[in-house]
Design a protein around this motif. Structure first.
Motif, PDB file in Angstrom:
ATOM      1  N   GLY A   1       0.813  -1.202   0.000  1.00  0.00           N
ATOM      2  CA  GLY A   1       0.000   0.000   0.000  1.00  0.00           C
ATOM      3  C   GLY A   1       0.853   1.261   0.000  1.00  0.00           C
ATOM      4  N   LEU A   2       1.891   1.287   0.810  1.00  0.00           N
ATOM      5  CA  LEU A   2       2.778   2.454   0.848  1.00  0.00           C
ATOM      6  C   LEU A   2       3.490   2.648  -0.483  1.00  0.00           C
ATOM      7  CD1 LEU A   2       4.311   1.865   4.388  1.00  0.00           C
ATOM      8  CD2 LEU A   2       2.780   3.723   3.744  1.00  0.00           C
ATOM      9  N   PHE A   3       3.905   1.539  -1.093  1.00  0.00           N
ATOM     10  CA  PHE A   3       4.559   1.646  -2.401  1.00  0.00           C
ATOM     11  C   PHE A   3       3.592   2.192  -3.449  1.00  0.00           C
ATOM     12  CE2 PHE A   3       5.549  -0.097  -6.580  1.00  0.00           C
ATOM     13  CZ  PHE A   3       6.863   0.293  -6.736  1.00  0.00           C
ATOM     14  N   LEU A   4       2.373   1.676  -3.461  1.00  0.00           N
ATOM     15  CA  LEU A   4       1.382   2.150  -4.427  1.00  0.00           C
ATOM     16  C   LEU A   4       1.119   3.641  -4.260  1.00  0.00           C
ATOM     17  CD1 LEU A   4      -1.205  -0.788  -4.370  1.00  0.00           C
ATOM     18  CD2 LEU A   4       0.197  -0.089  -6.312  1.00  0.00           C
ATOM     19  N   LEU A   5       1.032   4.080  -3.011  1.00  0.00           N
ATOM     20  CA  LEU A   5       0.739   5.485  -2.746  1.00  0.00           C
ATOM     21  C   LEU A   5       1.896   6.370  -3.208  1.00  0.00           C
ATOM     22  CD1 LEU A   5      -1.792   6.636  -1.442  1.00  0.00           C
ATOM     23  CD2 LEU A   5      -0.509   6.954   0.645  1.00  0.00           C
ATOM     24  N   LEU A   6       3.113   5.970  -2.912  1.00  0.00           N
ATOM     25  CA  LEU A   6       4.272   6.746  -3.362  1.00  0.00           C
ATOM     26  C   LEU A   6       4.366   6.765  -4.887  1.00  0.00           C
ATOM     27  CD1 LEU A   6       6.954   5.568  -0.771  1.00  0.00           C
ATOM     28  CD2 LEU A   6       6.091   7.898  -1.034  1.00  0.00           C
ATOM     29  N   GLU A   7       4.177   5.626  -5.493  1.00  0.00           N
ATOM     30  CA  GLU A   7       4.254   5.550  -6.955  1.00  0.00           C
ATOM     31  C   GLU A   7       3.171   6.412  -7.592  1.00  0.00           C
ATOM     32  OE1 GLU A   7       4.489   2.071 -10.375  1.00  0.00           O
ATOM     33  OE2 GLU A   7       3.081   1.853  -8.708  1.00  0.00           O
ATOM     34  N   TRP A   8       1.964   6.364  -7.027  1.00  0.00           N
ATOM     35  CA  TRP A   8       0.845   7.106  -7.606  1.00  0.00           C
ATOM     36  C   TRP A   8       1.067   8.609  -7.469  1.00  0.00           C
ATOM     37  CZ3 TRP A   8      -3.352  10.336  -6.714  1.00  0.00           C
ATOM     38  CH2 TRP A   8      -4.407  10.235  -7.631  1.00  0.00           C
ATOM     39  N   ALA A   9       1.535   9.041  -6.288  1.00  0.00           N
ATOM     40  CA  ALA A   9       1.706  10.476  -6.040  1.00  0.00           C
ATOM     41  C   ALA A   9       2.906  11.053  -6.782  1.00  0.00           C
ATOM     42  CB  ALA A   9       1.849  10.734  -4.544  1.00  0.00           C
ATOM     43  N   LEU A  10       3.978  10.296  -6.905  1.00  0.00           N
ATOM     44  CA  LEU A  10       5.220  10.832  -7.457  1.00  0.00           C
ATOM     45  C   LEU A  10       5.426  10.492  -8.927  1.00  0.00           C
ATOM     46  CD1 LEU A  10       7.626  10.007  -4.478  1.00  0.00           C
ATOM     47  CD2 LEU A  10       6.383  12.124  -4.925  1.00  0.00           C
ATOM     48  N   ARG A  11       4.739   9.465  -9.423  1.00  0.00           N
ATOM     49  CA  ARG A  11       4.949   9.052 -10.803  1.00  0.00           C
ATOM     50  C   ARG A  11       3.657   9.130 -11.632  1.00  0.00           C
ATOM     51  NH1 ARG A  11       9.404   9.975  -9.952  1.00  0.00           N
ATOM     52  NH2 ARG A  11      11.224   8.626  -9.816  1.00  0.00           N
ATOM     53  N   VAL A  12       2.645   8.418 -11.195  1.00  0.00           N
ATOM     54  CA  VAL A  12       1.414   8.316 -11.995  1.00  0.00           C
ATOM     55  C   VAL A  12       0.732   9.667 -12.120  1.00  0.00           C
ATOM     56  CG1 VAL A  12      -0.856   7.239 -12.117  1.00  0.00           C
ATOM     57  CG2 VAL A  12       1.108   5.912 -11.355  1.00  0.00           C
ATOM     58  N   TYR A  13       0.678  10.448 -11.044  1.00  0.00           N
ATOM     59  CA  TYR A  13      -0.086  11.703 -11.039  1.00  0.00           C
ATOM     60  C   TYR A  13       0.385  12.652 -12.126  1.00  0.00           C
ATOM     61  CZ  TYR A  13      -2.217  15.986  -9.234  1.00  0.00           C
ATOM     62  OH  TYR A  13      -2.946  17.147  -9.103  1.00  0.00           O
ATOM     63  N   HIS A  14       1.696  12.757 -12.342  1.00  0.00           N
ATOM     64  CA  HIS A  14       2.225  13.693 -13.337  1.00  0.00           C
ATOM     65  C   HIS A  14       2.421  13.040 -14.710  1.00  0.00           C
ATOM     66  CE1 HIS A  14       3.074  16.780 -10.287  1.00  0.00           C
ATOM     67  NE2 HIS A  14       3.432  15.781  -9.501  1.00  0.00           N
ATOM     68  N   SER A  15       2.117  11.771 -14.837  1.00  0.00           N
ATOM     69  CA  SER A  15       2.394  11.046 -16.077  1.00  0.00           C
ATOM     70  C   SER A  15       1.348  11.352 -17.145  1.00  0.00           C
ATOM     71  CB  SER A  15       2.415   9.539 -15.789  1.00  0.00           C
ATOM     72  OG  SER A  15       1.109   9.076 -15.509  1.00  0.00           O
ATOM     73  N   PRO A  16       1.626  10.967 -18.396  1.00  0.00           N
ATOM     74  CA  PRO A  16       0.630  11.140 -19.473  1.00  0.00           C
ATOM     75  C   PRO A  16      -0.647  10.344 -19.238  1.00  0.00           C
ATOM     76  CG  PRO A  16       2.820  10.757 -20.386  1.00  0.00           C
ATOM     77  CD  PRO A  16       2.921  10.488 -18.924  1.00  0.00           C
ATOM     78  N   GLU A  17      -0.642   9.458 -18.251  1.00  0.00           N
ATOM     79  CA  GLU A  17      -1.852   8.699 -17.961  1.00  0.00           C
ATOM     80  C   GLU A  17      -2.816   9.462 -17.068  1.00  0.00           C
ATOM     81  OE1 GLU A  17      -0.494   5.128 -16.207  1.00  0.00           O
ATOM     82  OE2 GLU A  17       0.566   4.413 -17.988  1.00  0.00           O
ATOM     83  N   MET A  18      -2.357  10.612 -16.519  1.00  0.00           N
ATOM     84  CA  MET A  18      -3.246  11.353 -15.634  1.00  0.00           C
ATOM     85  C   MET A  18      -3.171  12.854 -15.946  1.00  0.00           C
ATOM     86  SD  MET A  18      -3.782  10.901 -11.550  1.00  0.00           S
ATOM     87  CE  MET A  18      -5.161  11.709 -10.741  1.00  0.00           C
TER      88      MET A  18
END
Length: 742
Positions: free
Chosen positions: A337-354
């Motif tokens: 869960g902690l990994f998913l949250l870090l990945e989502w906030a630091l990578r996915v949020y700014h990515s072309p997917e979001m």
């Protein structure tokens, strides 16, 4: 009074001028021949005086003309002032005569103002009487969602009420205002009803702009009307009607933000485990992108440009996500869960997917809104993640250690690699586990990768400590019964190979490929592990050699037994086992075994000393020492240990001291021996002299004195051999018994 008395400055100036002239003349005509030019100087000065006088006359004449003109203007102004004073006096008398007429005009003015007011009241009376009928009509329009018409009539009634209240306010009739407010009391309910419908529309704006944008546009138009009325009233600042300013535009933003926040981020408690959180974050990602596309493509066209509706919605989502992630982090999340949250906030949020989706760029830009998680929160979350990973790594390593410990007691040899070296799966399992965690952390941030790397080294160091303790426990059980474990030596060799494999693999864990240095504490743990396994192997070798060493020295050995041959057989057997470890460790085992054999041989010779009774017996001892040392040296050379690495040279050196023919030369030989082996003590040399059997007290005294005069310091890298050998302390010759000395 004389002119000189009236103008003393003129007199003073004249005197100064005369003095200056005399000074000039005395300077010019100080020689007789200069008097010839007197006429020339007189003419020049006369012309100069004439020029100055003409300029003075011209200046005075111009001043006099100006003074005359000024006096003439003053005379004309005085006449005009006198004429104005006469006219003002006449006007004053005329005003005094007309005062009664002005009083009668004031009464007429008051009557006129009263008439105008009554006419205005009569004009609006029909509107006032129809107010309640208008209220009913407005209510019907609201029920039919004819909002623009309803708001138009509502504005007219509000304008009527506000005009009446304004007039009462200007005349100070505050008591009458309560009556007017009571009469227009229905306005408040209608305003609230209209506002409720507007906020319901704004709350459904994301759906309406796709299905029926007319309603949403109507609501925005009404809000803008009210905003203009608010602005106008605030600018006049004379009278502010009740309920103003309404601030409906600000309310519009608030309702829109509350709708966005409530729809996505006030959900009931979710599953804090990895799969549940992954589904929740994926849903957020999908919904936010879809809704921002609706805002960008449709809602922007339904509101004025100054609303900046896309920026407002983007900022609302960003702030809501920031708070929402903080709420999630308050839960006891597992490492996934902690990994998913870090990945989502630091990578996915700014990515072309979001937020970097092609359909949102370039209008949507979250870079100016700050990070979704602050650097402090990221660091805190990373540390939580590392602690969770640490607990997981510890658990896996403990299981691996337990499996490894059980394998040591199996009834079969350990597995081998393609080269025949003993090994187990432990290094591969441990390194794969640590490397996978470090690689996973690299997907988030460099700082997280570094934290996991540091944790991995700490856990590996702790694991080596526990592995060493397990090895010690295994050794204790083996001491109680040498048949358990059955393949004790083989598994010790496998441990050494595993330790070497770990040592060679540790550098590959470092995130920076250019930095492959192994930390000192971890290297020390690896060295301790290797030293312990080596020690246990040497203890096994010692147990097999001890029965043979106990027979040294003896008359049977001196006369020529196969004792050293038996020792060579034991050593050769162990060397064959040692060949199942890789070369660096194999060489180390050979060197340590050779040191063990040499020290045990010397220990047996010095501790159970045999005194030579004659020169022949001393020669026989020297011969035996030469044969034994040569046989052992050739054995180790044949096994691959270079002579420069062998400690058996000490036996040869000791033999030289015993074989020396002239005891008087012993002092010089002992000094050379001491230089080569600085850890030798007085007791060792004294015992050696006893073995010779032909050393007098004087020679012994000289030898020991020479040793005292040449103290030695152990050089760096020296492998001590004599310091580990304790020799019996000789009894003092003046003691009568083993009690108190006389």
């Amino acid at each position: 009074a004389s002119p000189d008395e009236e103008w003393p400055e003129a007199e003073k100036a004249e005197k100064l001028a005369r003095g200056a002239a005399l000074k000039w003349a005395s300077g010019v005509f100080y020689r007789p021949e200069k008097l010839e030019g007197l006429g020339h100087y007189r003419r020049r000065e006369a012309q100069r005086n004439s020029s100055i006088q003409s300029r003075l006359k011209s200046t005075v004449q111009s001043y006099l003309e100006g003074v005359g003109a000024g006096l003439e203007q003053l005379r004309s102004a005085a006449q005009e002032v006198q004429s104005v004073c006469q006219d003002l006096g006449a006007a004053r008398w005329a005003l005094l005569d007309s005062a009664d007429h002005f009083q009668r005009l004031q009464q007429m003015r008051e009557l006129m103002e009263e008439h105008v007011q009554l006419a205005s009241v009569v004009q609006v009376l029909p509107q006032i009487f129809s107010v309640h009928e208008v209220f009913s009509h407005i209510l019907q329009l609201l029920h039919g969602q004819r909002l623009l018409e309803a708001h138009l009539e509502l504005m007219m009634v509000e304008q009527l009420r506000d005009d009446i209240l304004s007039q009462l306010h200007l005349r100070g009739l505050s008591s009458a205002q309560a009556t007017v407010l009571s009469y227009f009391g229905g306005l408040q309910e209608l305003n609230e009803s209209l506002a409720k419908q507007l906020w319901d529309i704004v709350g459904s704006s994301l759906r309406l702009v796709r299905e029926d944008p007319v309603l949403f546009v109507t609501a925005v138009r009404i809000i803008e009307r009210e905003e203009k009325i608010d602005d106008t009233l605030l600018l006049e600042a004379t009278f502010l009607p009740p309920g103003r300013p309404k601030g409906w535009r600000q309310k519009f933003y608030q309702v829109l933000q509350d709708t966005i926040t409530g729809a996505r981020f006030h959900a009931p408690h979710m599953d804090a485990e990895g799969p549940g959180l992954a589904r929740h974050l994926a849903a957020l990602q999908k919904d936010i992108v879809a809704e921002l596309r609706v805002v960008k493509d449709l809602m922007v066209q339904c509101v004025p440009a100054h609303y900046n509706i896309l920026s407002v919605c983007t900022a609302t989502y960003h702030q809501a996500l920031t708070s929402h992630l903080q709420e999630i982090l308050r839960e006891d999340l597992d490492k996934q869960g902690l990994f998913l949250l870090l990945e989502w906030a630091l990578r996915v949020y700014h990515s072309p997917e979001m937020m970097g989706h092609p359909d949102l760029l370039p209008e949507v830009d979250v870079s100016a809104l700050g990070p979704l998680m602050s650097s402090e929160l990221v660091d805190q979350t990373e540390r939580r993640y590392v602690m969770k990973v640490k607990a997981s790594v510890f658990e896996w390593m403990q299981r691996t250690l337990e499996v490894e410990f059980r394998e040591w007691f199996r009834e079969e040899e350990p597995e081998t690699d393609h080269q025949g070296f003993f090994q187990s799966a432990l290094p591969a399992i441990v390194m794969q586990m640590l490397n996978e965690n470090i690689q996973v952390a690299s997907l988030i941030t460099d700082s997280l990768q570094q934290k996991v790397y540091n944790m991995a080294l700490e856990e590996l160091e702790a694991f080596l400590g526990r592995l060493r303790e397990a090895l010690v426990q295994c050794g204790k059980e083996h001491q109680q019964d040498r048949a358990v474990p059955k393949y004790y030596i083989s598994y010790l060799l496998a441990v050494l190979n595993n330790n070497l494999a770990l040592s060679n693999s540790v550098s590959s864990l470092h995130p920076d490929t250019a930095c492959r240095e192994v930390p000192a504490s971890l290297q020390a743990a690896l060295d301790r592990m290797q030293k312990k396994a080596t020690q246990l192997l040497l203890e096994e070798l010692l147990l097999d050699l001890q029965p043979l060493c106990l027979q040294l020295p003896s008359r049977k050995w001196l006369s020529g037994s196969q004792l050293v041959g038996s020792m060579c057989e034991v050593i050769d057997k162990y060397a064959k086992d040692f060949s199942r470890v890789r070369k660096p460790v194999f060489t180390l085992l050979l060197a340590e075994s050779e040191l063990l054999v040499a020290s045990q041989y010397l220990r047996a010779l010095l501790q159970r000393k045999m005194v030579c009774k004659s020169r022949e017996e001393r020669g026989q001892l020297c011969h035996r020492l030469l044969q034994d040392a040569t046989q052992l040296r050739e054995l180790f050379c044949g096994l691959g240990l270079d002579r420069s690495q062998q400690s058996l040279e000490a036996v040869f050196a000791l033999r030289e001291l015993i074989c020396l023919q002239d005891p008087a030369l012993l002092s010089l030989e002992v000094v050379g021996f001491l230089t080569k082996y600085p850890d030798v003590s007085d007791e060792h040399i004294s015992t050696l002299l006893d073995i010779r059997g032909d050393v007098s007290k004087e020679v012994r005294h000289v030898v020991l004195e020479m040793m005292a005069q040449h103290p030695q310091v152990l050089p760096e890298g020296y492998r001590p051999i004599f310091s580990t050998i304790l020799v019996p302390v000789p009894e003092l010759p003046f003691c009568l018994r083993k009690g108190k000395c006389a």
